[in-house]
Design a protein around this motif. Structure first.
Motif, short mmCIF file in Angstrom:
data_model
loop_
_atom_site.label_atom_id
_atom_site.label_comp_id
_atom_site.label_asym_id
_atom_site.label_seq_id
_atom_site.Cartn_x
_atom_site.Cartn_y
_atom_site.Cartn_z
N LYS A 1 39.13 39.90 45.32
CA LYS A 1 37.51 39.31 45.29
C LYS A 1 36.88 39.81 44.26
O LYS A 1 37.09 41.00 43.69
N VAL A 2 35.74 38.99 43.86
CA VAL A 2 34.94 39.69 42.86
C VAL A 2 33.88 40.90 43.26
O VAL A 2 33.57 40.92 44.43
N ALA A 3 34.31 42.00 42.46
CA ALA A 3 33.28 43.31 42.95
C ALA A 3 31.84 43.29 42.11
O ALA A 3 30.73 43.54 42.74
N SER A 4 32.08 42.80 40.77
CA SER A 4 30.80 42.59 39.99
C SER A 4 31.11 42.01 38.71
O SER A 4 32.34 41.23 38.72
N VAL A 5 30.24 41.76 37.99
CA VAL A 5 30.75 40.91 36.58
C VAL A 5 32.04 41.33 35.77
O VAL A 5 32.61 40.46 35.27
N ASP A 6 32.14 42.40 35.83
CA ASP A 6 33.58 43.15 35.32
C ASP A 6 34.51 43.79 36.06
O ASP A 6 35.29 44.82 35.45
N SER A 7 34.69 43.43 37.27
CA SER A 7 35.51 44.44 38.09
C SER A 7 35.86 43.29 39.63
O SER A 7 35.20 42.41 39.79
N VAL A 8 36.96 43.89 40.10
CA VAL A 8 37.62 43.00 41.04
C VAL A 8 38.28 44.06 42.08
O VAL A 8 38.32 45.19 41.75
N ILE A 9 38.18 43.67 43.43
CA ILE A 9 38.47 44.38 44.46
C ILE A 9 39.88 43.87 45.21
O ILE A 9 39.79 42.81 45.46
N ILE A 10 40.95 44.47 45.05
CA ILE A 10 42.24 44.01 45.76
C ILE A 10 42.03 44.48 47.20
O ILE A 10 42.43 45.96 47.32
N TYR A 11 42.20 43.97 48.06
CA TYR A 11 42.12 44.17 49.46
C TYR A 11 43.47 44.10 50.03
O TYR A 11 44.04 42.80 49.94
N LEU B 1 46.82 39.54 38.31
CA LEU B 1 47.31 40.53 39.51
C LEU B 1 48.26 40.08 40.42
O LEU B 1 49.22 40.96 41.01
N GLU B 2 48.00 38.86 41.11
CA GLU B 2 48.79 38.48 41.86
C GLU B 2 50.26 37.98 41.47
O GLU B 2 51.19 38.40 42.45
N GLU B 3 50.56 38.00 40.28
CA GLU B 3 51.83 37.63 39.63
C GLU B 3 52.44 39.35 39.47
O GLU B 3 53.70 39.44 39.88
N GLU B 4 51.74 40.18 38.85
CA GLU B 4 52.13 41.60 38.58
C GLU B 4 52.54 42.28 39.91
O GLU B 4 53.50 43.04 40.30
N LEU B 5 51.57 41.99 41.05
CA LEU B 5 52.05 42.95 42.35
C LEU B 5 52.95 42.38 43.04
O LEU B 5 53.44 42.99 44.36
N LYS B 6 53.60 41.17 42.78
CA LYS B 6 54.70 40.92 43.59
C LYS B 6 56.07 41.55 43.23
O LYS B 6 56.98 41.79 43.93
N ASN B 7 55.63 42.47 41.95
CA ASN B 7 56.83 43.40 41.72
C ASN B 7 56.86 44.84 42.36
O ASN B 7 57.67 45.65 42.09
#
Length: 225
Positions: free
Chosen positions: A4-14, A70-76
């Protein structure tokens, strides 16, 4: 997993909404993997109990592109059983002179002080996250028999080195600080050291074991009552 969006230049992976060893291991494995990518567009990567915050360069990504990346990378990511974690043993004096809430914790949980001490010092704790203060490591999980709510009125000053518990977690105050956790002992162990490159001997891949010591041993180590 949800991004999800955390701010204009950051995201949070839950990874989940719960605090557990399983989720903590997922966070740690994903954090290590993301660091290993050495992505120059990542400004900061900050792990927490069940999530990771990533701040990134806006010229490199927008939300949709970093989400896909991130979705593609975290599959690894492969989650280990954390057998390679570093164990740090910490000496603690569990005296009532320094454990201001030791009797309170015992009374609330209908235990003796010695039972509280034994239950607290018999477990090996995982570092879930580090925050609040530099070097303040949130450790879990406490034995449910000594799980105790925070103080209704926080103290204005808790001495550096105070070993504390709140709900199902335990921690050590790395410096004098206000706080509302239950204080059950004290240690001379340095959780924050400006002379260290990493500033602390503790990180999210550390396991902590508390060892009970006598008042005499505590004073010999430079402890202050």
């Amino acid at each position: 997993m949800e991004i999800k969006v955390a701010s204009v230049d950051s995201v949070i992976i839950y990874f989940d909404n719960n605090i557990s060893k399983e989720i903590s291991n997922k966070v740690k494995a994903s954090y290590a993997y993301l660091k290993s990518l050495n992505n120059e567009a990542f400004i900061d990567i900050i792990p927490s109990y069940s999530s990771i915050l990533i701040t990134y360069e806006l010229l490199k990504y927008d939300f949709e592109s970093i989400k896909k990346y991130l979705e593609e990378e975290l599959k690894n990511v492969k989650v280990d059983d954390d057998t390679n974690s570093k164990l740090v043993e910490i000496d603690v004096y569990y005296g009532e002179e320094v454990g201001f809430d030791l009797q309170r914790v015992a009374s609330i949980n209908k235990l003796t002080i010695e039972e509280v001490i034994n239950l607290h010092s018999s477990k090996v704790y995982d570092v879930y996250t580090i925050g609040f203060l530099p070097g303040f490591a949130y450790l879990g999980v406490l034995d449910e028999k000594i799980a105790t709510k925070r103080l209704e009125t926080p103290r204005k000053k808790i001495p550096k080195g105070s070993v504390s518990i709140a709900d199902t977690q335990t921690a050590v105050y790395p410096k004098d600080s206000p706080g509302g956790w239950n204080i059950i002992g004290k240690t001379t162990f340095e959780f924050f050291d400006k002379n260290l490159e990493a500033l602390s001997q503790i990180d999210i891949n550390t396991k902590i074991k508390f060892n009970q010591i006598s008042k005499e041993e505590f004073l010999k180590q430079g402890g202050i009552i």
